[in-house]
Write a protein that holds these residues in place. Structure first.
Motif, PDB file in Angstrom:
ATOM      1  N   HIS A   1      27.425  25.234  27.241  1.00 14.42           N
ATOM      2  CA  HIS A   1      26.134  25.926  27.219  1.00 14.42           C
ATOM      3  C   HIS A   1      25.022  25.088  27.848  1.00 14.42           C
ATOM      4  O   HIS A   1      23.865  25.513  27.856  1.00 14.42           O
ATOM      5  CB  HIS A   1      25.754  26.286  25.785  1.00 14.42           C
ATOM      6  CG  HIS A   1      26.740  27.208  25.126  1.00 14.42           C
ATOM      7  ND1 HIS A   1      27.001  28.482  25.591  1.00 14.42           N
ATOM      8  CD2 HIS A   1      27.541  27.016  24.045  1.00 14.42           C
ATOM      9  CE1 HIS A   1      27.910  29.045  24.821  1.00 14.42           C
ATOM     10  NE2 HIS A   1      28.262  28.176  23.870  1.00 14.42           N
ATOM     11  N   LEU A   2      25.362  23.894  28.358  1.00 12.28           N
ATOM     12  CA  LEU A   2      24.367  23.037  28.986  1.00 12.28           C
ATOM     13  C   LEU A   2      24.348  23.263  30.497  1.00 12.28           C
ATOM     14  O   LEU A   2      25.312  23.753  31.085  1.00 12.28           O
ATOM     15  CB  LEU A   2      24.667  21.563  28.693  1.00 12.28           C
ATOM     16  CG  LEU A   2      24.641  21.155  27.226  1.00 12.28           C
ATOM     17  CD1 LEU A   2      25.005  19.684  27.074  1.00 12.28           C
ATOM     18  CD2 LEU A   2      23.260  21.410  26.621  1.00 12.28           C
ATOM     19  N   ASP A   3      23.244  22.869  31.114  1.00 15.01           N
ATOM     20  CA  ASP A   3      23.095  22.999  32.560  1.00 15.01           C
ATOM     21  C   ASP A   3      23.766  21.796  33.221  1.00 15.01           C
ATOM     22  O   ASP A   3      23.286  20.674  33.132  1.00 15.01           O
ATOM     23  CB  ASP A   3      21.609  23.060  32.926  1.00 15.01           C
ATOM     24  CG  ASP A   3      21.399  23.309  34.411  1.00 15.01           C
ATOM     25  OD1 ASP A   3      22.371  23.728  35.082  1.00 15.01           O
ATOM     26  OD2 ASP A   3      20.272  23.088  34.904  1.00 15.01           O
ATOM     27  N   ILE A   4      24.914  22.029  33.890  1.00 14.00           N
ATOM     28  CA  ILE A   4      25.689  20.964  34.513  1.00 14.00           C
ATOM     29  C   ILE A   4      25.323  20.876  35.986  1.00 14.00           C
ATOM     30  O   ILE A   4      25.251  21.893  36.678  1.00 14.00           O
ATOM     31  CB  ILE A   4      27.201  21.223  34.360  1.00 14.00           C
ATOM     32  CG1 ILE A   4      27.553  21.402  32.877  1.00 14.00           C
ATOM     33  CG2 ILE A   4      27.999  20.089  34.975  1.00 14.00           C
ATOM     34  CD1 ILE A   4      27.264  20.193  32.032  1.00 14.00           C
ATOM     35  N   HIS A   5      25.099  19.673  36.458  1.00 11.42           N
ATOM     36  CA  HIS A   5      24.781  19.481  37.873  1.00 11.42           C
ATOM     37  C   HIS A   5      25.970  19.949  38.725  1.00 11.42           C
ATOM     38  O   HIS A   5      27.127  19.619  38.418  1.00 11.42           O
ATOM     39  CB  HIS A   5      24.484  18.005  38.151  1.00 11.42           C
ATOM     40  CG  HIS A   5      23.814  17.769  39.458  1.00 11.42           C
ATOM     41  ND1 HIS A   5      24.491  17.800  40.662  1.00 11.42           N
ATOM     42  CD2 HIS A   5      22.516  17.500  39.756  1.00 11.42           C
ATOM     43  CE1 HIS A   5      23.651  17.569  41.654  1.00 11.42           C
ATOM     44  NE2 HIS A   5      22.439  17.378  41.127  1.00 11.42           N
ATOM     45  N   PRO A   6      25.717  20.682  39.801  1.00 10.60           N
ATOM     46  CA  PRO A   6      26.835  21.208  40.598  1.00 10.60           C
ATOM     47  C   PRO A   6      27.677  20.130  41.267  1.00 10.60           C
ATOM     48  O   PRO A   6      28.826  20.385  41.635  1.00 10.60           O
ATOM     49  CB  PRO A   6      26.126  22.087  41.645  1.00 10.60           C
ATOM     50  CG  PRO A   6      24.713  21.604  41.682  1.00 10.60           C
ATOM     51  CD  PRO A   6      24.406  21.148  40.292  1.00 10.60           C
ATOM     52  N   LEU A   7      27.140  18.922  41.435  1.00 15.09           N
ATOM     53  CA  LEU A   7      27.889  17.849  42.083  1.00 15.09           C
ATOM     54  C   LEU A   7      28.545  16.894  41.081  1.00 15.09           C
ATOM     55  O   LEU A   7      29.105  15.878  41.482  1.00 15.09           O
ATOM     56  CB  LEU A   7      26.969  17.055  43.004  1.00 15.09           C
ATOM     57  CG  LEU A   7      26.346  17.808  44.185  1.00 15.09           C
ATOM     58  CD1 LEU A   7      25.427  16.890  44.968  1.00 15.09           C
ATOM     59  CD2 LEU A   7      27.426  18.384  45.091  1.00 15.09           C
ATOM     60  N   ARG A   8      28.476  17.221  39.815  1.00 23.43           N
ATOM     61  CA  ARG A   8      28.962  16.281  38.794  1.00 23.43           C
ATOM     62  C   ARG A   8      30.444  15.948  38.984  1.00 23.43           C
ATOM     63  O   ARG A   8      30.833  14.775  39.002  1.00 23.43           O
ATOM     64  CB  ARG A   8      28.732  16.880  37.410  1.00 23.43           C
ATOM     65  CG  ARG A   8      29.245  16.043  36.241  1.00 23.43           C
ATOM     66  CD  ARG A   8      28.790  16.662  34.936  1.00 23.43           C
ATOM     67  NE  ARG A   8      29.304  15.945  33.792  1.00 23.43           N
ATOM     68  CZ  ARG A   8      30.407  16.277  33.122  1.00 23.43           C
ATOM     69  NH1 ARG A   8      31.108  17.346  33.499  1.00 23.43           N
ATOM     70  NH2 ARG A   8      30.806  15.581  32.076  1.00 23.43           N
ATOM     71  N   ASP A   9      31.268  16.962  39.148  1.00 19.82           N
ATOM     72  CA  ASP A   9      32.705  16.722  39.324  1.00 19.82           C
ATOM     73  C   ASP A   9      32.987  15.950  40.612  1.00 19.82           C
ATOM     74  O   ASP A   9      33.840  15.047  40.644  1.00 19.82           O
ATOM     75  CB  ASP A   9      33.465  18.045  39.333  1.00 19.82           C
ATOM     76  CG  ASP A   9      33.445  18.729  37.974  1.00 19.82           C
ATOM     77  OD1 ASP A   9      33.151  18.046  36.969  1.00 19.82           O
ATOM     78  OD2 ASP A   9      33.705  19.943  37.923  1.00 19.82           O
ATOM     79  N   GLU A  10      32.266  16.296  41.672  1.00 19.56           N
ATOM     80  CA  GLU A  10      32.473  15.612  42.952  1.00 19.56           C
ATOM     81  C   GLU A  10      32.086  14.145  42.850  1.00 19.56           C
ATOM     82  O   GLU A  10      32.767  13.263  43.419  1.00 19.56           O
ATOM     83  CB  GLU A  10      31.652  16.299  44.038  1.00 19.56           C
ATOM     84  CG  GLU A  10      31.832  15.699  45.425  1.00 19.56           C
ATOM     85  CD  GLU A  10      31.048  16.455  46.474  1.00 19.56           C
ATOM     86  OE1 GLU A  10      30.866  15.893  47.580  1.00 19.56           O
ATOM     87  OE2 GLU A  10      30.605  17.590  46.203  1.00 19.56           O
TER      88      GLU A  10
END
Length: 435
Positions: free
Chosen positions: A7-16
């Protein structure tokens, strides 16, 4: 209690960003092994062509074809391991043959198991290509050295013992008769993981060394032009310093030409010089990670690089700094020239204003003279009109001395005309002052 992230806002590049540190894992190499490394300069179109070429290798060897291109690709084809890494300017291919062989070093290499003709069709421009032969050490330094000398075609060896004597590395940093460079790693007691990291550092040192030297021909090519522009700029600056009577228009044209040439050099060389500094730092970092010990009678790789590579990189840095210095000097000379031209224009404007002021005074004097003539002329016509009026009045029966009246009227009319012209004159002066 664990925190839930859905439910948190995850940065789109976090996994990368997490995966970036694991995108190029170190290789694990057994002893013995034969490795061939190639670094190929590529354009975007050539990179796509290389990936299609890699897919063709899978078809030729009967393996599933990869569908998606990745930054670091690794595939094992039986005893052949192929690794492809994408860098900013080049793609590196590492071919490792793990097959048992009793052949002499560099007779069979990492590219020996490749299908016939496949490597020759590779797109791009080869900048680095060398073989690494990995074999166990006999623990007899004299016999090992004698064995090594047999396989480097009589060229002068550079050797070191990294990781506190865990292995020995031999090389020449020159091309051999097959068009490839050569390195030999004699493993004393390194594990497969340690050997993989050591070999990876060795290959990166050689590749980054060659990439860092790409700027040296550029520096040599533009140096004569820089000397010529430096001399011309010195002459122009000296002329300005001596306050000589020069053709400002011509000098400004020369400065503009020099500035344009410098900007062209900067556009052509800035990236190359910056890349050279970056590759050189990588080479020095990899050398520090080797933790070399000296082998008696031979230069270590660190000593070799310090003696040969560092001066070349310093030359490139000096030329890069010289281009920037010339650019700044041209800007300062252009500013001085523009200031000189502006001062000359201001002097011309001042002379023009002084000339206009003199003409204005002459025009004012002429205007006063004309005003005097105007008083006489207007008075003459007014007296004429007045005489006609007096004649009409006298003819109507009014008796008076026409000559006396007309004589008295002349100064009165002239005084009134003079006062009227002065009033109009002062009125226009006040209007000019208000504006």
């Amino acid at each position: 209690m664990s925190t839930r992230l859905e439910h948190l806002d995850i940065h789109p590049l976090r996994d990368e960003l997490y995966n970036e540190l694991h995108s190029r894992p170190f290789q694990v190499l057994p002893t013995p092994a034969r490795v061939t490394q190639m670094a190929i300069l590529t354009t975007p179109d050539q990179r796509r062509e290389q990936f299609r070429h890699l897919q063709e290798l899978h078809r030729l060897l009967g393996y599933p074809v990869p569908e998606e291109e990745v930054g670091c690709f690794e595939q094992t084809f039986g005893t052949l391991k192929v690794r492809r890494e994408m860098h900013m300017e080049f793609a590196s291919y590492t071919f490792t043959s793990l097959a048992e062989s009793s052949a002499d070093p560099f007779t069979e290499t990492g590219i020996t198991p490749l299908p016939e003709g496949w490597l020759e069709q590779m797109a791009g421009t080869v900048i680095a290509a060398f073989h690494v032969d990995i074999r166990p050490s006999s623990h007899d330094a004299a016999s090992d050295l004698a064995f090594v000398r047999q396989h480097f075609e009589g060229l002068r060896l550079v050797g070191s013992s990294p990781q506190e004597g865990a292995a020995r590395i031999w090389g020449t940093f020159k091309l051999h008769s097959d068009g490839f460079g050569r390195f030999m790693v004699q493993n004393h007691h390194m594990s497969n993981s340690q050997l993989g990291r050591l070999t990876q550092r060795l290959m990166e040192i050689e590749t980054y060394r060659l990439m860092s030297l790409l700027a040296l021909p550029v520096a040599r090519d533009i140096t004569p032009s820089l000397n010529d522009m430096d001399q011309k700029l010195a002459i122009i600056t000296q002329a300005l310093a001596d306050n000589q009577d020069v053709d400002e228009q011509r000098l400004l044209g020369e400065l503009s030409n020099i500035a344009a040439r410098i900007e062209a050099f900067r556009a052509h060389s800035t990236f190359r010089f910056s890349a050279t500094r970056a590759y050189h730092r990588l080479v020095l970092t990899r050398l520090e990670e080797l933790r070399e010990d000296e082998l008696s009678g031979h230069l270590t790789m660190t000593e070799f690089m310090t003696r040969r590579l560092t001066p070349a990189v310093k030359t490139c840095e000096a030329v890069s700094e010289r281009v920037e210095d010339l650019s700044r000097r041209v800007d300062r000379a252009s500013d001085m020239m523009r200031t000189r031209v502006e001062l000359a224009i201001q002097s011309q404007n001042q002379q023009l204003l002084s000339s206009m002021d003199r003409r204005s005074r002459i025009q004012l004097m002429m205007q006063h003279t004309v005003e005097g003539f105007s008083v006489v002329a207007i008075s003459y016509y007014l007296i004429g009109l007045l005489k006609l009026g007096l004649d009409a009045l006298y003819d109507s029966g009014v008796v008076f001395n026409k000559t006396l009246v007309l004589g008295i009227a002349i100064p009165v009319v002239m005084a009134l005309v003079f006062l009227g012209i002065r009033i109009v004159h002062h009125h226009f002066i006040k209007m000019a002052r208000r504006q």
